[in-house]
Design a protein around this motif. Sequence first.
Motif, mmCIF file in Angstrom:
data_model
loop_
_atom_site.group_PDB
_atom_site.id
_atom_site.type_symbol
_atom_site.label_atom_id
_atom_site.label_comp_id
_atom_site.label_asym_id
_atom_site.label_seq_id
_atom_site.Cartn_x
_atom_site.Cartn_y
_atom_site.Cartn_z
ATOM 1 N N VAL A 162 0.916 -1.226 -0.010
ATOM 2 C CA VAL A 162 0.148 0.125 -0.247
ATOM 3 C C VAL A 162 0.733 1.314 -0.010
ATOM 4 C CG1 VAL A 162 -1.629 1.288 1.332
ATOM 5 C CG2 VAL A 162 -1.930 -1.184 1.128
ATOM 6 N N ASN A 163 2.006 1.098 0.923
ATOM 7 C CA ASN A 163 2.796 2.453 0.764
ATOM 8 C C ASN A 163 3.327 2.813 -0.644
ATOM 9 O OD1 ASN A 163 2.275 2.570 3.489
ATOM 10 N ND2 ASN A 163 4.168 1.485 4.284
ATOM 11 N N THR A 164 4.048 1.682 -1.265
ATOM 12 C CA THR A 164 4.556 2.041 -2.529
ATOM 13 C C THR A 164 3.765 2.307 -3.552
ATOM 14 O OG1 THR A 164 4.949 -0.417 -2.883
ATOM 15 C CG2 THR A 164 6.839 0.770 -2.080
ATOM 16 N N MET A 165 2.357 1.624 -3.461
ATOM 17 C CA MET A 165 1.458 1.982 -4.506
ATOM 18 C C MET A 165 0.857 3.209 -4.281
ATOM 19 S SD MET A 165 -2.017 -0.529 -5.195
ATOM 20 C CE MET A 165 -2.796 0.186 -3.622
ATOM 21 N N THR A 166 0.803 3.757 -3.121
ATOM 22 C CA THR A 166 0.440 5.394 -2.828
ATOM 23 C C THR A 166 1.481 6.099 -3.356
ATOM 24 O OG1 THR A 166 -0.592 4.714 -0.660
ATOM 25 C CG2 THR A 166 -0.067 6.817 -0.962
ATOM 26 N N LYS A 167 2.751 5.926 -3.546
ATOM 27 C CA LYS A 167 3.467 6.609 -4.266
ATOM 28 C C LYS A 167 3.307 6.625 -5.593
ATOM 29 C CE LYS A 167 7.192 6.140 -0.280
ATOM 30 N NZ LYS A 167 8.449 5.743 -0.040
ATOM 31 N N SER A 168 3.148 5.560 -6.256
ATOM 32 C CA SER A 168 2.991 5.456 -7.584
ATOM 33 C C SER A 168 1.617 6.140 -8.048
ATOM 34 C CB SER A 168 3.074 3.977 -8.108
ATOM 35 O OG SER A 168 4.106 3.243 -7.653
ATOM 36 N N PHE A 169 0.759 5.878 -7.278
ATOM 37 C CA PHE A 169 -0.695 6.753 -7.645
ATOM 38 C C PHE A 169 -0.408 8.112 -7.434
ATOM 39 C CE2 PHE A 169 -3.535 2.784 -7.139
ATOM 40 C CZ PHE A 169 -4.109 3.026 -8.303
ATOM 41 N N ALA A 170 0.474 8.622 -6.742
ATOM 42 C CA ALA A 170 0.879 10.050 -6.500
ATOM 43 C C ALA A 170 1.266 10.611 -7.791
ATOM 44 C CB ALA A 170 1.675 10.308 -5.169
ATOM 45 N N LYS A 171 2.052 9.601 -8.158
ATOM 46 C CA LYS A 171 2.963 10.470 -9.508
ATOM 47 C C LYS A 171 1.752 10.294 -10.721
ATOM 48 C CE LYS A 171 7.408 9.066 -8.181
ATOM 49 N NZ LYS A 171 8.725 8.553 -8.307
ATOM 50 N N GLU A 172 0.915 9.382 -10.917
ATOM 51 C CA GLU A 172 -0.025 9.303 -11.763
ATOM 52 C C GLU A 172 -1.106 10.292 -11.457
ATOM 53 O OE1 GLU A 172 -1.626 5.408 -13.054
ATOM 54 O OE2 GLU A 172 0.264 4.583 -12.915
ATOM 55 N N GLY A 173 -1.425 10.615 -10.479
ATOM 56 C CA GLY A 173 -2.437 11.638 -10.031
ATOM 57 C C GLY A 173 -2.046 13.008 -10.148
ATOM 58 N N SER A 174 -0.881 13.386 -10.073
ATOM 59 C CA SER A 174 -0.489 14.726 -9.901
ATOM 60 C C SER A 174 -0.926 15.465 -11.319
ATOM 61 C CB SER A 174 1.059 14.906 -9.642
ATOM 62 O OG SER A 174 1.648 13.994 -10.705
ATOM 63 N N THR A 175 -0.738 14.955 -12.397
ATOM 64 C CA THR A 175 -1.021 15.528 -13.463
ATOM 65 C C THR A 175 -2.590 16.036 -13.595
ATOM 66 O OG1 THR A 175 -1.089 13.867 -14.549
ATOM 67 C CG2 THR A 175 0.805 14.767 -15.093
ATOM 68 N N ARG A 176 -3.407 15.321 -12.937
ATOM 69 C CA ARG A 176 -4.879 15.624 -12.756
ATOM 70 C C ARG A 176 -5.330 16.190 -11.825
ATOM 71 N NH1 ARG A 176 -6.887 10.272 -15.877
ATOM 72 N NH2 ARG A 176 -5.347 9.691 -17.206
#
Length: 247
Positions: A162-176
Amino acid sequence: MKFSGKNVLITGASRGIGKQIAITLASYGLKVWINYRSNPSLADAVMEEIIQNGGDAAVVCADVSKENDWKEMLKVIIDSDGSLAYLVNNAGITKDKLAIRMSISDFDDVIDANLKSTFIGCRDSLKLMSKKRFGSIVNISSIVGEMGNAGQVNYSASKGAVNTMTKSFAKEGSTRGIRFNAVTPGFIRTDMTDELKPEIKENYEKNIPLGRFGETSEIADAVAFLLSDHSSYITGEILKVNGGLYV
Ligand code: NAP
């Protein structure tokens, strides 16, 4: 605390940490969607407590480890409110055993309830929130996902992911315009930790620098901050709330 969004979904909010997050966020004026899986009367009681205190709340049933349940739950929210501003992926379970005695179903059940549920929630909410280019998601992880723990190979794997997935989602979500963060509680007084043997609890307490288990309100305050406008430049953060047990 300032919130530009209007509503929030909290998974597993019928008791424990999720219940307190619901009560805290309602006190800041958010409409709170209380998700539960198995006990409608507990969820209704949380809703009634919020409404009696002047807040706005509704109850929605879903097993968050199931993709279709997520679809139906989000549809109920969108049909009612038109959009979803905030999500707290809080629902979680433990099935503790030493690894040499752990069955594949003990492993799979914990991964499904803690990790797969969080993945589906983040993915489907990201799609929805992208339409408004606004949203904030907090995943409730665990100190055990950072430091490991004997008897919790399945749980630590789920929460570390969950921790590493949160970081990856943060990268995908930032442009949106969508932020993703996680909170890693230490040992907090809830039904989950009530299951621990008294000698194990005492042993943990001795090692916590602040000398005690945490309260659910101390997790709820951290979640409120990470959802709110006050953390508008924070994404991909894993916030420890553990009394100093793991720094
Ligand atoms: P809890 O008191 O056992 O409550 C768990 C909640 O999650 C319940 O409302 C439960 O609903 C719900 N839930 C479980 N599986 C679900 C599913 N598949 N679908 C929908 N709801 C589901 O737990 P807690 O101590 O408040 O823990 C909340 C979160 O904090 C969990 O993610 C946990 O891993 C994390 N955490 C807790 C501690 C701690 O010390 N307590 C420490 C670190 C992290 P039902 O009653 O319907 O099953």
